[in-house]
Every structure is written in structure tokens, then in C-alpha cells.
Enzyme design. Sequence first.
Site: not given
Length: 368
Positions: A141, A189, A221, A245, A249
Amino acid sequence: MRLKIAVLAGDGIGPEVTREATNILRAVAELGGHDFSFVEGLIGGVAITASGTPLPTATLDAALESDAVLLGAVGDNKFNSLTPDKRPEAGLLQIRQALGGFANLRPSVAYSALSASSPLRPEVTKDVDILFVRELLGGLYFGSPRWWNKETNEAINTMRYTRDEVVRVARVAFELASKRRKKVTSVDKANVLEVSQLWRATVAEVAKDYPEVTLEHQLVDSMAMHIMNIPRNFDVVLTENLFGDILSDEAGVITGSLGMLPSATIGGAVNLYEPVHGSAPDIAGTGKANPLGAILTAAMVLRHSAGLEQDARAVEQAVQKVLDAGYRSADIARGGENVQLVSTQEMGKRVHQALTESIDRRQAMHAV
Ligand code: NAD
């Protein structure tokens, strides 16, 4: 205990839920003999209407001079035609950046009384209590270069972390885990990304300072799957900005409603506390807003800015008690027996009452 709290209620349901959250903080102050003071400021659409900017200097100054900032929500459809930098949401991004918090804490707790509100089966959500620690100022970001070349049809974003950025957020996660169930799950990852390899090596290094805390690594994942299958296995989940993020959620589903989720952003000049939901213009002014996310956010103020752990727990238990008694706002009224639909204000009053009773009881026990 002295605490100066900047209250930025914002737009839509922001003022409605923030009122209930500040009532709870006032009650804790009164019952415990603490000196909490509140200073109000404008942010978002109400600030644009009043002064032409979503984050007036007076608001930012008030926030920076406080010990904690409690924010409601920003966003108002009437400003949708403005460019992103002029819209109410710009005020939120600006204040987050100015306060400089790098660790975003998002608890995901399953309340047994609300098991019918979650799409997951009750046996899956039972006893789930996860605390996400999401790095908030680095990663994709914020990394550069970043651009979109519309002529060549090519775009780029950069995922970048430094060792120091990982160390500081990892320390927050381990400190919090050491006061909880003593487990950190670090999500990356690392099988594909060099940034994740740096992340994993650095977290493992920090873990050596916390021998009482168990560290496990998960790839993002498979973690997305584990959160839905076996959420009970996780205590503190530490991860970078983008993964956090998405995963936090996803885990919001466990609680059953956006209106139940609190958050805190710590590590900067002043901690910023806000419920996860937005300004919900579709229900603003109807008394349907669930204030529990904001009230649980107030509990986080008590825990992380006032050091009043016992009172933070008392607020959380009061919320639990009110839910167990069957009181529901519309968003969590699905399923369950003997539920009673209540307004935002009524829900706040019920929590206030349960909290008062529990603190009174605690004080009476100490007096004996
Ligand atoms: P939202 O979170 O405001 O609402 C999504 C849905 O959840 C709506 O149906 C709403 O009624 C419901 N909901 C949200 N909070 C609730 C609560 N406490 N009780 C009961 N129901 C609740 O998201 P949105 O509709 O995508 O966005 C509305 C506005 O809020 C937009 O302007 C958006 O930019 C802004 N926004 C602000 C923040 C923030 O201030 N932190 C976060 C997200 C969205």
C-alpha cells in the site's frame, strides 16, 4: 488515572455509536475515580461542511495533544462526486498517517449468543478469540515505485519491508501474545516472495526474546482456509499490510456482523481507536446502528491507552452479558431464541447497566 481522549464522531452512524462508547468510558471513569476528559473534533463530511476540509488543523492538533483518539466513522454520499483527496475518507487516511500507528489490532471474537448470526457452524466458531496484528504503514500500500501507465497498459506496485519495520510490529504481537494464550501465527508467502522471506526470518529472530510464546508460520493461502476451518487454533495472528487487510475481514465473519468489530492502531504518536464499520448511511438516523463495535473499541482504549485491563474486561463481559440476555440490534437479530430487538441507545444503556453492576460488585468485594 488521567486520560485525555479526542472524540471524532464523524458522519452517518459515527456520532450515534460514538455517543454510546463515550458513555461507557465516562462510566468507567466515574466508578473507578479516574480523570478522563473528552475533547470533540470534526472529521469527514461534517468537517467539509463546516470548514471545507475533511481534516481541519484544529482537529489534528486536538488529536495530537490527546492520549487517545476515538473515531466513529467517515463517509457521506453527498460528497461522492469529489475527487478522492477531497472526500470525507481522505480525512481518515490523513489522520492515520499523522498519528503514525504501525500496528493495527483487530480482535475477532465469537460470542456464543450470536452463533446463529455467523454463516459458520456453531461448533466451528465456538470459543474463537483471535487477535490480528496487522502491519499498517508498509508493504504494497505504501511501497514505491507505484504507477499505472495507461499508454503501455502496464502498472506496478511495490511490496517492500525493512527489517526494522518487521521487528517493531513483531514485538507488539509477541508482547500481546505473552498476555494471552501465548501463541503467535505469523502469516506470509515465503515460498514465493523475498519480502516474506525477510519477514519470516525477522519474526523468528524476535521470537527468541519471547521463549514463553510459541511461534508458527503459515502461508497466506492456506491460512485463509484454516481461519474458516479451525479458527479456534489461533491466538495472535501477525501479518503484513495486504494479507492482514484481507484475512481480518475474512475473520470478521466469525463474529457475525461488521457492527460488532472493534479496532485499535498503536505504536504511533497517539493511539487511534475506531470500530471497523463505516458510516452506514443506509441506516443513519434510524436507531438501528449496532453500538457494540464502538463500545468494544472503548474497551481497547482502556486496555491499550489507560492500562486498565480489568475495566477493559469488565466492558467486554458486560457486552457478553447483554447478548446472553437476548438484546439485539437489527444486524445481529438473525436466529436465536427469546431475542429482543433494541435501538442503538437502548443497547448502550443495557451495556452501561451491566457494567455498573459488575464494577459495583468488584468494588464491594474489595471493600470486604
Ligand atoms: P459500512 O460499513 O458503512 O456499511 C456496510 C453495511 O453494514 C451496511 O449495510 C450498513 O448498514 C451495515 N453496518 C455497518 N455498520 C453497522 C453497525 N454498526 N450496525 C448495523 N449495521 C451496520 O460500509 P459501506 O456501506 O461500504 O460504506 C459507507 C460509507 O462509509 C462510505 O462512504 C465509505 O467510504 C465509508 N467507510 C468508512 C470507514 C471508516 O470510517 N473507518 C470504513 C468503511 C467505509
